[in-house]
Scaffold this active site. Structure first.
Site, mmCIF file in Angstrom:
data_model
loop_
_atom_site.group_PDB
_atom_site.id
_atom_site.type_symbol
_atom_site.label_atom_id
_atom_site.label_comp_id
_atom_site.label_asym_id
_atom_site.label_seq_id
_atom_site.Cartn_x
_atom_site.Cartn_y
_atom_site.Cartn_z
ATOM 1 N N SER A 41 1.388 -1.152 0.019
ATOM 2 C CA SER A 41 0.465 0.085 -0.372
ATOM 3 C C SER A 41 1.104 1.650 0.215
ATOM 4 O O SER A 41 2.114 1.171 0.485
ATOM 5 C CB SER A 41 -0.331 0.256 0.744
ATOM 6 O OG SER A 41 -1.239 1.111 1.809
ATOM 7 N N TYR A 86 -1.398 0.064 10.408
ATOM 8 C CA TYR A 86 -1.655 -0.529 9.346
ATOM 9 C C TYR A 86 -0.753 -0.760 8.318
ATOM 10 O O TYR A 86 -0.319 -1.671 7.227
ATOM 11 C CB TYR A 86 -2.782 -0.016 8.281
ATOM 12 C CG TYR A 86 -3.178 -0.365 7.272
ATOM 13 C CD1 TYR A 86 -3.702 -1.376 6.827
ATOM 14 C CD2 TYR A 86 -3.314 0.651 5.327
ATOM 15 C CE1 TYR A 86 -4.243 -1.986 5.309
ATOM 16 C CE2 TYR A 86 -3.047 -0.215 4.514
ATOM 17 C CZ TYR A 86 -3.956 -1.249 4.328
ATOM 18 O OH TYR A 86 -3.568 -1.727 2.895
ATOM 19 N N LYS A 111 1.937 -3.035 6.734
ATOM 20 C CA LYS A 111 2.744 -3.458 4.833
ATOM 21 C C LYS A 111 4.067 -3.070 5.174
ATOM 22 O O LYS A 111 4.725 -4.167 4.391
ATOM 23 C CB LYS A 111 2.147 -2.578 4.662
ATOM 24 C CG LYS A 111 0.042 -2.851 3.677
ATOM 25 C CD LYS A 111 0.286 -4.146 3.644
ATOM 26 C CE LYS A 111 -1.185 -4.389 3.044
ATOM 27 N NZ LYS A 111 -2.002 -5.549 2.329
#
Ligand SMILES: NC(=O)c1ccc[n+]([C@@H]2O[C@H](COP(=O)([O-])OP(=O)(O)OC[C@H]3O[C@@H](n4cnc5c(N)ncnc54)[C@H](O)[C@@H]3O)[C@@H](O)[C@H]2O)c1
Length: 333
Positions: A118, A142, A146
């Site tokens: 991402s 988050y 990643k």
């Protein structure tokens, strides 16, 4: 014939479009999904196995039984907002799962992994557009998961392509594929919802240092993301090196521009309420997509223009709304 491909998270939004593209390219597909956020309606191609992508015994067995040669790894928890309240859960779901998966796949003879990373790995960019060698300074748990999963894959012993999506958007309504997240956190489906129901769209911050004060993102059509996965897979399967590639258009659109596109597509106004900024939201994310074009021969198509994305998303939204109404639910997908 090419070896079968295991797709984790293939019942989800982006994964299902990739499964469709793989099937259209004549690849045999095995979908491994625990249906935690995915939907059975997306399971239209290949063989389905219900289970956890972080279960090494299951992954090893599925890979051996089907002679899997490559893995596309979509399965993850995906909400930036939710990750702020549950960093440990996000670490387990996105990092530990990836670690178990890569080891089990490697031991079962898998030779290529394509991973859904991402743009959240970059944090607030120092300059735009963002190249892949920009420092990784994620601002949300988050994004941190990643970045960490990319490191796990780089050391996992299987050539891995980490595809850093910017904002996945749009739909493939001709195949019944669209965003079906619940709760929905992505802007375009939320704006469509607000237009269709006459409800209010909350916009996080109207005082950002951008032309109209709202955040800027690079929206890329889910069908274009799907073809990028095939391109990355082909790159690895012909012996290309692993690494990281941005998937975006190189063009940014502000929240207000997205709202304008939704109003054009639906013919209805969107009522907007500007609320305080959210923690973990960078002001602007726009890809430098040139590395993907150079190495993978991939670039976003005309489907990734904002109006085309929103038109497809609206058709998908209506399909799901009709299904939901037929099943006795309200107008919301
Ligand atoms: N949608 C975006 O804008 C975007 C942007 C950047 C990166 N990504 C990444 O792309 C991937 C797909 O995102 P999405 O929007 O399609 O999400 P999604 O929630 O629609 O799909 C995720 C799928 O994975 C499954 N899943 C989750 N955990 C699992 C597990 N442990 N084992 C098996 N299956 C599991 C879910 O049931 C679901 O089908 C994710 O890794 C996400 O982080 C998405």
């Amino acid at each position: 014939m090419s070896a079968p491909v295991l797709v984790t998270g293939g019942a989800g939004y982006v994964g299902a479009s990739a499964v469709r593209a793989l099937a259209a390219a004549g690849r045999r597909v095995v979908v491994l999904d625990d249906l935690s956020t995915g939907t059975r309606a997306h399971l239209r191609w290949g063989t389905f196995v219900e289970g956890d992508a972080g279960d090494p015994a299951l992954v090893g067995r599925v890979c051996r039984e089907h002679g899997v040669g490559a893995v596309l790894h979509f399965a993850a928890k995906t909400s930036v907002e939710a990750s702020v309240g549950d960093p440990d859960g996000y670490f387990r779901a996105n990092v530990v799962t990836t670690s178990h998966l890569v080891r089990a796949a490697r031991d079962a003879g898998v030779r290529a992994i394509v991973f859904s990373s991402s743009a959240a790995v970059y944090g607030t960019p120092r300059a735009l557009p963002i190249p892949e060698d920009h420092p990784l300074e994620p601002e949300s748990p988050y994004g941190a998961t990643k970045a960490e999963a990319e490191r796990v894959l780089a050391e996992g012993g299987v050539p891995a392509a980490c595809l850093r999506y910017f904002n996945a958007a749009g739909a493939e309504p001709d195949a019944g594929l669209c965003e079906r997240h619940d709760p929905e956190t992505h802007l375009i489906p939320r704006a469509l919802d607000a237009a269709a129901r006459g409800s209010t769209l909350r916009v996080f911050g109207g005082d950002w240092p951008t032309a109209d004060g709202t955040c800027v993102r690079d929206y890329v059509h889910v069908a274009d993301l799907a073809t990028a996965h095939l391109a990355a897979l082909a790159h690895l399967e012909r012996g290309g090196r692993g690494g990281a590639w941005n998937l975006g258009t190189g063009r940014g659109a502000s929240v207000r521009e997205v709202v304008g596109a939704v109003e054009r597509a639906t013919g209805r106004p969107v009522r907007v309420e500007v609320v305080p900024r959210r923690r973990g939201d960078p002001v602007a994310l726009v890809a430098d997509p040139r590395r993907a074009e150079r190495d993978l021969g991939w670039r976003a198509t005309a489907r990734s223009t904002l109006d085309a994305i929103v038109a497809d998303a609206f058709t998908g939204w209506r399909t799901v709304a009709a299904e939901t109404a037929a099943a006795g639910g309200g107008p919301r997908p």
